[in-house]
Design an enzyme around this catalytic site. Sequence first.
Site, PDB file in Angstrom:
ATOM      1  N   PRO A 133       0.818  -1.223   0.000  1.00  0.00           N
ATOM      2  CG  PRO A 133      -0.916  -1.604   1.529  1.00  0.00           C
ATOM      3  CD  PRO A 133       0.374  -2.188   1.022  1.00  0.00           C
ATOM      4  CG  HIS A 135       6.746   0.853   0.531  1.00  0.00           C
ATOM      5  ND1 HIS A 135       7.604   1.893   0.800  1.00  0.00           N
ATOM      6  CD2 HIS A 135       6.188   0.513   1.714  1.00  0.00           C
ATOM      7  CE1 HIS A 135       7.588   2.152   2.102  1.00  0.00           C
ATOM      8  NE2 HIS A 135       6.729   1.324   2.682  1.00  0.00           N
ATOM      9  CG  LEU A 242       9.176  -6.676 -11.620  1.00  0.00           C
ATOM     10  CD1 LEU A 242       9.445  -5.433 -10.790  1.00  0.00           C
ATOM     11  CD2 LEU A 242       7.673  -6.801 -11.877  1.00  0.00           C
ATOM     12  CD  GLU A 366       5.189  -6.455 -14.852  1.00  0.00           C
ATOM     13  OE1 GLU A 366       6.434  -6.391 -14.786  1.00  0.00           O
ATOM     14  OE2 GLU A 366       4.541  -7.466 -14.574  1.00  0.00           O
ATOM     15  CB  THR A 368       4.762   4.436 -13.601  1.00  0.00           C
ATOM     16  OG1 THR A 368       5.927   5.178 -13.254  1.00  0.00           O
ATOM     17  CG2 THR A 368       4.067   3.935 -12.336  1.00  0.00           C
ATOM     18  CG  HIS A 369       5.360   6.533 -19.784  1.00  0.00           C
ATOM     19  ND1 HIS A 369       5.467   5.773 -20.931  1.00  0.00           N
ATOM     20  CD2 HIS A 369       5.767   7.787 -20.121  1.00  0.00           C
ATOM     21  CE1 HIS A 369       5.917   6.535 -21.915  1.00  0.00           C
ATOM     22  NE2 HIS A 369       6.106   7.751 -21.452  1.00  0.00           N
TER      23      HIS A 369
END
Length: 387
Positions: A133, A135, A242, A366, A368-369
């Site tokens: 929540p 991190h 990832l 995965e 963020t932009h």
Amino acid sequence: MLDFVQLEADLDQEERLIRDTAREFVEEHVKPDIGEHFEEGTFPTELIPEMGELGFYAPNLEGYGSPNVSETAYGLLMQELEAGDSGLRSMASVQGALVMYPIHAYGSEEQKEEWLPKLGQGEAVGCFGLTEPEHGSNPSGMETHAEADGDGYVLNGSKTWITNSPISDVAIVWARDRSAEDNPVRGFLVETDRDGVSTNKITEKLSLRASITGEIGLNNVHVPEANVLPGVSGMKGPLSCLTQARYGIAWGAIGAARDAFEEARQYAQDREQFGGPIGRFQLQQRKLAEMATQITLAQLLAYRLAELKERGDMQPHHVSLSKRNNVRMARDQTRVAREMLGGNGITTDYSPMRHMANMETVYTYEGTHDIHTLVLGEELTGIKAYQ
Ligand code: FAD
């Protein structure tokens, strides 16, 4: 199907077979009902074992029932699944790249034998618990922790935004090992029927609706020592998983964009206004031309990434550039496709707006932009700008 620069010509027989199998599966078993699943916020769980039988979970791994197909074949598979829905590709990405991959790469022989065949066949479902929540983009700040206790560990903490957690048999939970010096992050295989595990579903989503997302609560959960992934310690564990999943996303997002493009192309030929098909207007042709161009550029990048991965040269920054570019492309182009469908474009009868809504999640999870932008910034300047 859009293949403007004839990339298909270079595919080998196995790659074509995998692509065609996935494409047919999506046409027959996914497309007819996916709009309804999206509206209702459900995932077609009956397809989970079927996808396993067809070899959709981590077929690029070797052994334990996985055939070790080429990275291009794996990418094409992700592309076809995401042409169905990002929820479907997320199912395969999590099960394959985020659950089977870490067990394959870092698990003990017993863990591999117990879990890989079951997960590969879709007889068991797994999830990957990294985000918390407090991190998200900075997972190394995680608070979930493990304390040595007799023959194993006791886990406490909470994870959120976990794809498949409410339907999972096992969770890979990343937690700080408070019993070891410097509290390294370790991976724990946590069966979800253990005392103290809860997996509440998150129901308020407006994106990736045809996918089950939940939390993982860990309240004094005891796991034996044999459930720790022995082969990795530190953030390398989750980050390397990832990288595998992001590789699949770089390919998958093209599938969503391509599917939206094909719907728009068809619509432009069928829909008549002012006495003829809207596809005769230059404004609409420009949109199709731009979409086709952007999708083709993303495809070229994905094929190059597959070559790098196949020969062992793919680096995380290559994946960041590809995930960042291809997802942004899909986010932009699905919106253009939606626009071309007029009022019909805002319904679940057509795919573009569903794909467009899904892209908000794919743009965010995965890494963020923004975070991938910073990865590239660091690669280009040698300066970290995260903090
Ligand atoms: P935050 O990290 O709070 O970011 C908020 C905003 O701040 C973003 O725009 C971000 O780009 C920006 N930002 C943050 N740091 C910086 C910075 N240093 N510089 C500039 N901008 C910054 N996680 C899992 O572990 N397992 C899963 O299976 C999983 N599935 C998911 C499924 C869905 C549907 C969704 C939505 C998420 C899922 N996630 C999963 C979590 C996902 O990976 C996180 O949402 C993501 O990492 C972002 O974290 P956050 O949501 O906490 O946003």
